[in-house]
Design a protein around this motif. Structure first.
Motif, short mmCIF file in Angstrom:
data_model
loop_
_atom_site.label_atom_id
_atom_site.label_comp_id
_atom_site.label_asym_id
_atom_site.label_seq_id
_atom_site.Cartn_x
_atom_site.Cartn_y
_atom_site.Cartn_z
N LYS A 15 0.83 -1.20 0.00
CA LYS A 15 0.00 0.00 0.00
C LYS A 15 0.87 1.26 0.00
CE LYS A 15 -3.63 2.38 2.60
NZ LYS A 15 -4.69 2.24 3.62
N ARG A 17 3.96 1.54 -1.04
CA ARG A 17 4.67 1.62 -2.32
C ARG A 17 3.75 2.14 -3.43
NH1 ARG A 17 6.62 -4.45 -2.42
NH2 ARG A 17 7.65 -3.96 -4.42
N ALA A 18 2.52 1.64 -3.43
CA ALA A 18 1.57 2.09 -4.46
C ALA A 18 1.22 3.56 -4.28
CB ALA A 18 0.31 1.23 -4.40
N ARG A 19 1.03 3.98 -3.06
CA ARG A 19 0.72 5.39 -2.80
C ARG A 19 1.87 6.29 -3.23
NH1 ARG A 19 0.45 9.89 0.38
NH2 ARG A 19 -1.66 10.58 0.98
N GLU A 21 4.09 5.69 -5.55
CA GLU A 21 4.15 5.73 -7.00
C GLU A 21 3.09 6.66 -7.57
OE1 GLU A 21 4.75 5.16 -11.03
OE2 GLU A 21 6.09 5.02 -9.30
N LEU A 22 1.89 6.59 -7.02
CA LEU A 22 0.80 7.44 -7.48
C LEU A 22 1.12 8.92 -7.23
CD1 LEU A 22 -2.19 7.62 -8.53
CD2 LEU A 22 -2.85 7.62 -6.11
N TRP A 357 3.54 -6.42 -8.66
CA TRP A 357 4.03 -5.09 -8.28
C TRP A 357 5.56 -5.05 -8.28
CZ3 TRP A 357 1.65 -0.61 -8.33
CH2 TRP A 357 2.38 0.49 -7.90
N ASN A 401 -2.76 2.34 -14.44
CA ASN A 401 -1.75 2.32 -13.38
C ASN A 401 -2.18 3.16 -12.17
OD1 ASN A 401 -1.39 4.68 -14.87
ND2 ASN A 401 0.82 4.42 -15.15
N CYS A 405 -3.02 1.71 -8.22
CA CYS A 405 -2.55 2.31 -6.96
C CYS A 405 -3.72 2.67 -6.05
CB CYS A 405 -1.73 3.56 -7.27
SG CYS A 405 -0.21 3.26 -8.19
#
Length: 413
Positions: A15, A17-19, A21-22, A357, A401, A405
């Protein structure tokens, strides 16, 4: 939504990492590069950030950008003002130059000078316009967005819905009549119906139902979900979605699109959850949808997943025929397997989501110029000079993508 994941260290890290990236890559890239100073979409932005404004602009990009920044503004409250500004620029184009004032709906494409390049009513484009407009209305309460989304819904129900055989037609003329060439792109067949278009009508109606609660949307979505499970999903020799159909739902090819299958796995379940929240009590449909979501996740993991965690592009029931690794199936893989893990708690789905991911971070994200590479070879090298070798273009958008995220962020506590 399936049960939110709690108490899982690796997924909690996912979570974060995705945040990151976004917030630090995808949204800033589109904020900086998508529009020129006059608010006009750029034709294409290449991997090295070269701008090519000779290409046509497509309504789908405006609609997908609208959706992306509406949801991001909702879920990232501390950045709402700056994100809403990008959404507003997208809205201005969708309801401005792209909107057909005389016949209704959105044009497929405009020329660089904003004149109409393709005036057909591609149902796929109308669906994405509904998707973006409904999400914008939820964010802002803008009545014009709600009215436009409802106008598009009415047009699709009146002209594109096949009320005798189910589903939605592929494309119509500017005046909503028959169209000889209905193909969505050069890669697609000219057929009366396709999985891709019907999947994204389902996705759009799911959002429209959540936002409006209207019983007419509920009825249409209920039928489309049932039709999709009956005619698009097949279970032999393994679960996958047929792609192109005649008017009677006879499949025209045996191609398997692993990215579309893993995307469908969670969008079908998302549609069911919207229906259940809207008061639909249909235990048989619920079980069929749950089974479809899990079987599709299984099948892509078994037949379309490479050893490095990436989703390959296409196959047939006999095996992989195109082992390229495009950006969007990786994003959909993260969400599809996370969704399956939430539904059934299977360790292999959790591992596949994390693996997808890892591949994205290792190979797909462009650490030099930002955003994601569009197409990679099987070994993970970037396909230089390919048709889709862009960061922004007719088919390269922030929707897959950024949505991955955002979905990871809302599904993990």
């Amino acid at each position: 939504m399936p049960q939110i994941v709690v108490g899982d260290a690796a997924l909690t890290e996912l979570k974060a990492r995705a945040r990151a990236e976004l917030v630090n890559d995808i949204l800033p890239f589109w904020t900086e590069h998508a529009f020129d100073d006059a608010g006009w979409l750029r034709g294409a932005v290449l991997d090295d950030l070269t701008i090519d404004n000779s290409r046509p602009r497509h309504s789908v990009i405006a609609a997908r950008t609208l959706w992306t920044f509406a949801v991001a503004a909702r879920d990232l409250a501390e950045r709402r003002d700056e994100l809403t500004a990008v959404g507003q620029a997208s809205l201005n184009l969708l309801l401005g130059d792209f909107w057909d004032e005389s016949e209704g709906g959105v044009y497929w494409a405009l020329n660089p000078d904003r004149s109409v390049a393709a005036d057909r009513k591609q149902v796929y484009a109308q669906a994405f316009a509904i998707y973006g407009l409904a999400q914008w209305y939820e964010l802002t309460g803008a009545e014009r967005a709600r009215e436009a989304a409802w106008e598009l819904f009415t047009l699709l129900e009146g002209h594109a819905r096949d009320r005798s055989r189910g589903g939605y037609l592929e494309a119509l003329s500017r005046t909503w009549g028959p169209l000889e060439n209905t193909a969505l792109s050069d890669k697609d067949m000219s057929v009366p119906k396709s999985m891709n278009t019907n999947l994204h009508v389902l996705e759009a109606y799911t959002t429209l139902l959540r936002v409006t609660g209207d019983p007419r949307v509920r009825e249409a979505l209920h039928e489309l979900l049932a039709v999709s499970l009956e005619h698009i999903l097949v279970l032999t020799p393994f679960a996958h979605c047929e792609l192109f159909f005649d008017a009677d739902w006879n499949s025209q090819v045996d191609t398997v699109s692993y990215g579309h299958d893993i995307e469908a796995s969670w969008l079908l379940w998302d549609a069911w959850e919207a229906l259940a929240a809207a008061g639909i009590d249909d235990g048989k449909l619920e079980e069929r949808t749950r089974s479809a979501a899990l079987l599709l996740a299984d099948a892509v993991r078994a037949h379309g997943l490479d050893d490095d965690g990436a989703v390959m592009y296409e196959g047939t029931p006999q095996g992989v025929v195109n082992d390229q690794k495009h950006w969007w199936p990786q994003a959909e893989g993260v969400v599809g397997w996370l969704n399956a893990f939430q539904i059934a708690g299977r360790a292999e789905d959790r591992a596949a989501a994390l693996g997808a991911w890892d591949f994205i971070e290792d190979k797909v994200i462009d650490r030099e110029h930002g955003e994601w590479f569009a197409e990679l070879e099987r070994d993970g090298s970037v396909r230089v000079g390919a048709q889709g070798d862009v960061k922004i273009g007719p088919w390269k958008c922030p929707y897959h993508n950024a949505r991955a995220c955002l979905e990871v962020m809302r599904r993990i506590a």
